[in-house]
Design a protein around this motif. Structure first.
Motif, mmCIF file in Angstrom:
data_model
loop_
_atom_site.group_PDB
_atom_site.id
_atom_site.type_symbol
_atom_site.label_atom_id
_atom_site.label_comp_id
_atom_site.label_asym_id
_atom_site.label_seq_id
_atom_site.Cartn_x
_atom_site.Cartn_y
_atom_site.Cartn_z
ATOM 1 N N ALA A 136 0.674 -1.150 -0.107
ATOM 2 C CA ALA A 136 -0.231 -0.212 -0.026
ATOM 3 C C ALA A 136 0.684 1.418 0.023
ATOM 4 C CB ALA A 136 -1.048 0.088 1.198
ATOM 5 N N THR A 137 2.081 1.043 -0.317
ATOM 6 C CA THR A 137 2.860 2.393 -0.388
ATOM 7 C C THR A 137 3.185 2.611 -2.326
ATOM 8 O OG1 THR A 137 4.893 1.223 -0.577
ATOM 9 C CG2 THR A 137 4.337 1.826 1.397
ATOM 10 N N ALA A 138 3.357 3.830 -2.429
ATOM 11 C CA ALA A 138 3.701 4.368 -3.603
ATOM 12 C C ALA A 138 4.493 3.202 -4.679
ATOM 13 C CB ALA A 138 3.914 5.399 -3.978
ATOM 14 N N ALA A 139 4.091 3.036 -5.937
ATOM 15 C CA ALA A 139 4.903 2.159 -6.665
ATOM 16 C C ALA A 139 5.994 3.184 -7.546
ATOM 17 C CB ALA A 139 4.133 1.203 -7.575
ATOM 18 N N CYS A 140 5.490 4.375 -7.510
ATOM 19 C CA CYS A 140 6.133 5.329 -8.611
ATOM 20 C C CYS A 140 6.500 6.501 -7.604
ATOM 21 C CB CYS A 140 5.425 5.757 -9.758
ATOM 22 S SG CYS A 140 6.570 6.524 -11.016
ATOM 23 N N SER A 141 7.921 6.706 -7.842
ATOM 24 C CA SER A 141 8.205 7.855 -6.950
ATOM 25 C C SER A 141 7.953 9.261 -7.622
ATOM 26 C CB SER A 141 9.946 7.996 -6.962
ATOM 27 O OG SER A 141 10.599 7.828 -7.840
ATOM 28 N N LYS A 142 7.824 9.119 -8.964
ATOM 29 C CA LYS A 142 7.582 10.393 -9.883
ATOM 30 C C LYS A 142 6.025 10.528 -9.767
ATOM 31 C CE LYS A 142 10.181 11.598 -13.013
ATOM 32 N NZ LYS A 142 10.616 12.998 -12.530
ATOM 33 N N LEU A 143 5.095 11.412 -9.114
ATOM 34 C CA LEU A 143 3.811 11.278 -9.015
ATOM 35 C C LEU A 143 3.157 11.828 -10.341
ATOM 36 C CD1 LEU A 143 3.302 12.480 -5.479
ATOM 37 C CD2 LEU A 143 3.699 10.492 -6.130
ATOM 38 N N MET A 144 1.919 11.322 -10.393
ATOM 39 C CA MET A 144 1.077 11.577 -11.815
ATOM 40 C C MET A 144 1.023 13.006 -11.801
ATOM 41 S SD MET A 144 0.211 8.793 -13.146
ATOM 42 C CE MET A 144 -1.160 9.034 -14.160
ATOM 43 N N GLY A 145 0.890 13.480 -13.027
ATOM 44 C CA GLY A 145 0.630 14.945 -13.353
ATOM 45 C C GLY A 145 1.255 15.846 -12.474
ATOM 46 N N ALA A 146 0.426 16.826 -11.960
ATOM 47 C CA ALA A 146 0.607 17.663 -11.108
ATOM 48 C C ALA A 146 0.690 17.361 -9.699
ATOM 49 C CB ALA A 146 -0.138 19.205 -11.390
ATOM 50 N N MET A 147 0.183 16.067 -9.375
ATOM 51 C CA MET A 147 0.182 15.782 -7.951
ATOM 52 C C MET A 147 1.600 15.837 -7.269
ATOM 53 S SD MET A 147 -3.026 14.312 -7.824
ATOM 54 C CE MET A 147 -2.968 13.183 -6.441
ATOM 55 N N THR A 148 1.156 16.356 -5.776
ATOM 56 C CA THR A 148 2.475 16.534 -5.054
ATOM 57 C C THR A 148 2.169 15.704 -3.728
ATOM 58 O OG1 THR A 148 1.230 18.534 -4.071
ATOM 59 C CG2 THR A 148 2.822 18.800 -5.825
ATOM 60 N N ARG A 149 1.018 15.083 -3.607
ATOM 61 C CA ARG A 149 0.495 14.264 -2.550
ATOM 62 C C ARG A 149 0.369 12.897 -2.995
ATOM 63 N NH1 ARG A 149 -3.880 17.983 0.265
ATOM 64 N NH2 ARG A 149 -4.092 16.129 1.617
ATOM 65 N N LYS A 150 0.625 12.028 -1.744
ATOM 66 C CA LYS A 150 0.220 10.505 -1.932
ATOM 67 C C LYS A 150 -0.930 10.049 -1.082
ATOM 68 C CE LYS A 150 5.255 9.468 -2.103
ATOM 69 N NZ LYS A 150 6.228 8.826 -1.587
ATOM 70 N N ASP A 151 -1.466 11.074 -0.408
ATOM 71 C CA ASP A 151 -2.398 10.616 0.552
ATOM 72 C C ASP A 151 -3.915 11.142 -0.012
ATOM 73 O OD1 ASP A 151 -2.234 13.420 0.620
ATOM 74 O OD2 ASP A 151 -2.572 13.527 2.591
ATOM 75 N N LEU A 152 -4.086 11.111 -1.312
ATOM 76 C CA LEU A 152 -5.387 11.599 -1.695
ATOM 77 C C LEU A 152 -6.154 10.542 -2.006
ATOM 78 C CD1 LEU A 152 -4.341 14.767 -3.612
ATOM 79 C CD2 LEU A 152 -5.619 14.717 -1.425
ATOM 80 N N GLY A 153 -5.970 9.261 -1.645
ATOM 81 C CA GLY A 153 -6.732 8.180 -1.950
ATOM 82 C C GLY A 153 -6.742 7.744 -3.243
ATOM 83 N N ASP A 154 -7.921 7.143 -3.848
ATOM 84 C CA ASP A 154 -8.185 6.242 -5.012
ATOM 85 C C ASP A 154 -9.468 6.615 -5.636
ATOM 86 O OD1 ASP A 154 -8.806 4.566 -7.028
ATOM 87 O OD2 ASP A 154 -9.450 2.875 -5.507
ATOM 88 N N VAL A 155 -9.319 7.775 -6.592
ATOM 89 C CA VAL A 155 -10.611 8.004 -7.531
ATOM 90 C C VAL A 155 -10.976 7.044 -8.251
ATOM 91 C CG1 VAL A 155 -11.457 9.665 -9.374
ATOM 92 C CG2 VAL A 155 -9.781 10.547 -7.511
ATOM 93 N N HIS A 156 -11.952 6.282 -8.051
ATOM 94 C CA HIS A 156 -12.490 5.039 -8.683
ATOM 95 C C HIS A 156 -13.702 5.635 -9.732
ATOM 96 C CE1 HIS A 156 -16.536 3.426 -8.115
ATOM 97 N NE2 HIS A 156 -16.520 4.288 -6.833
ATOM 98 N N LEU A 157 -13.621 5.012 -10.941
ATOM 99 C CA LEU A 157 -14.595 5.137 -11.968
ATOM 100 C C LEU A 157 -15.025 4.253 -12.750
ATOM 101 C CD1 LEU A 157 -16.304 7.099 -13.900
ATOM 102 C CD2 LEU A 157 -14.281 7.321 -15.437
ATOM 103 N N TRP A 158 -16.288 3.839 -12.381
ATOM 104 C CA TRP A 158 -16.850 2.752 -12.905
ATOM 105 C C TRP A 158 -17.900 3.091 -14.372
ATOM 106 C CZ3 TRP A 158 -19.899 0.572 -8.332
ATOM 107 C CH2 TRP A 158 -19.259 -0.235 -7.514
ATOM 108 N N GLY A 159 -17.843 2.298 -15.082
ATOM 109 C CA GLY A 159 -18.891 2.479 -16.396
ATOM 110 C C GLY A 159 -19.409 1.222 -16.706
ATOM 111 N N HIS A 160 -20.356 1.104 -17.725
ATOM 112 C CA HIS A 160 -20.733 -0.310 -17.978
ATOM 113 C C HIS A 160 -19.848 -1.339 -18.886
ATOM 114 C CE1 HIS A 160 -21.871 1.189 -22.146
ATOM 115 N NE2 HIS A 160 -21.989 0.017 -22.399
ATOM 116 N N ASN A 161 -18.582 -0.727 -19.467
ATOM 117 C CA ASN A 161 -17.817 -1.635 -19.926
ATOM 118 C C ASN A 161 -16.148 -1.236 -19.371
ATOM 119 O OD1 ASN A 161 -16.960 0.550 -21.541
ATOM 120 N ND2 ASN A 161 -15.876 -0.862 -22.902
ATOM 121 N N ALA A 162 -16.166 -0.584 -18.241
ATOM 122 C CA ALA A 162 -14.794 -0.287 -17.663
ATOM 123 C C ALA A 162 -14.915 -0.074 -16.246
ATOM 124 C CB ALA A 162 -14.582 0.924 -18.280
#
Length: 417
Positions: free
Chosen positions: A290-316
């Motif tokens: 449950a620790t970060a796998a990548c030391s270079k964070l996504m996009g403009a992210m500066t924090r690792k503590d912002l959880g998991d934005v999940h998105l469901w669709g009917h085929n994804a």
């Protein structure tokens, strides 16, 4: 349009009891499979890929959906295009399956040649009266939503895709998915109907017993529980978790990160749900510890503590975390076979072996998908048994399955079945 009284499919739809799984025929029959492709994969918006699948001008990839074949590409002006993979001469496929790097689209049959934008620029031996402007490759209607590509093969696509776009553009902006990089991809063929694949994903009733790797970071209580079945200590823990959720969601939103659950489900054409979920344990990412796998964070992210934005669709389904993202596409192949394509995304400048370890990045969802594949196959086998009868959903842990089945029946009926 099918006759609603005489259609065998309509009879099956009417047999579905509220709060119960679907009749067996809706998971098995070839005519239902073809109807599903027509309604849910041609007339609804579906997720098919990412802008970062084609990062440079001339990059192209082919996506097959039933008998339809699509080309996702980036043209010479760096614009995303989605085109039908059909030559306007005599219908030959333009590109083979997989990825390509192109300067022009050239039909291998008679060498009709198209710009990457789809315009026909060369059609040998067609004579002076031939007008190439009338024979461009047919475009596909699409939306890039935060870098996720949704297409609709209908001439009359559902308009409520606007809600998905409005909600997710804001939520995905910090992750800059458009400029991320695909670190890894897997294709798994599940031996089950596509609806079983989606239903399995939409509940965590099975998680504790089936997904030890995922449960290090994923909290099954997030998707419901029966408080009466819990002991006093477990009930107190669950209540504390719900209190923490409310507190954490309010704090995230006050800091400018939309987090509350947003649902557009039964009663709508475009089906989706999103929420920012708490990550368990170290709280950073869906990895073995449950620790970060990548030391270079996504996009403009500066924090690792912002959880998991999940998105469901009917085929994804998708998970967007500070250090990486996981996107999953579901495409039906047959009544009892389904393609599950998973992609792991990292910052565009992240380097494997320097910024991330590929096994740590991918192992949780590789294991989870393999485990789910076995569960879906067992479900399909049981449903094909003459002894199968639709069973009741748990109102505590499987409410989303009831919602999905309700939506499925609504949409089939809305399209004449």
């Amino acid at each position: 349009m099918l006759d609603q009284v005489q259609s065998p499919i309509s009879l099956l739809l009417r047999q579905r009891a509220e709060g119960h799984s679907l009749p067996a025929g809706l998971y098995m029959r070839p005519d239902v499979f073809e109807a599903d492709l027509d309604v849910f994969f041609r007339k609804h918006w579906i997720y098919v890929g990412l802008e970062c699948d084609v990062p440079e001008p001339g990059d192209a990839t082919v996506i097959d959906i039933g008998s339809s074949s699509l080309i996702l590409l980036r043209d010479d002006d760096s614009q995303i295009r989605v085109l039908h993979n059909v030559c306007r001469h005599r219908g030959s496929r333009l590109l083979d399956a997989g990825s390509s790097v192109l300067s022009k689209l050239v039909c291998p049959y008679h060498q009709w040649t198209y710009e990457l934008s789809g315009e026909l620029i060369h059609a040998p031996h067609m004579g002076k009266g031939f007008d190439p402007t009338c024979h461009s490759i047919r475009p596909v209607q699409f939306r890039s939503i935060g870098g996720l590509i949704y297409v609709c093969l209908s001439d009359n696509p559902p308009k409520d895709i606007d809600t998905l776009e409005r909600v997710m553009e804001e939520r995905l902006a910090p992750y800059d998915i458009r400029n991320s990089r695909i670190a890894h991809q897997t294709d798994v063929i599940e031996d089950g109907n596509w609806k079983l694949t989606i239903e399995n994903n939409r509940e965590c009733y099975h998680c504790a017993g089936s997904h030890p790797e995922l449960c290090v970071s994923f909290i099954d209580l997030d998707f419901g529980y029966d408080p009466e079945s819990l002991g006093e200590d477990d009930r107190a823990e669950a209540e504390e978790h719900q209190r923490l959720y409310a507190e954490r969601t309010a704090a995230w939103e006050a800091e400018g990160y939309p987090s509350a659950a947003f649902e557009q489900l039964a009663g709508n054409a475009t089906n989706f749900r999103t929420q920012r979920l708490i990550i368990a344990g170290a709280g950073e990412s869906q990895t073995p510890d449950a620790t970060a796998a990548c030391s270079k964070l996504m996009g403009a992210m500066t924090r690792k503590d912002l959880g998991d934005v999940h998105l469901w669709g009917h085929n994804a389904w998708n998970h967007f975390m500070g250090d990486h993202a996981v996107t999953v596409m579901v495409i039906p192949l047959a009544p009892n076979r389904t393609l599950v394509r998973t992609k792991w995304l990292v910052h565009k400048d992240a380097v494997e072996g320097v910024d991330y370890d590929i096994e740590k990045l991918t192992s949780v969802w590789i294991a989870t998908t393999d485990q789910d594949s076995l569960l879906v196959a067992r479900s399909q086998q049981g449903i094909e048994d003459p002894a199968y009868l639709p069973g009741p959903y748990s109102r505590f842990t499987e409410g989303q399955l009831d919602n999905f089945a309700t939506w499925y029946v609504e949409q089939m009926r809305a399209h004449g079945y």
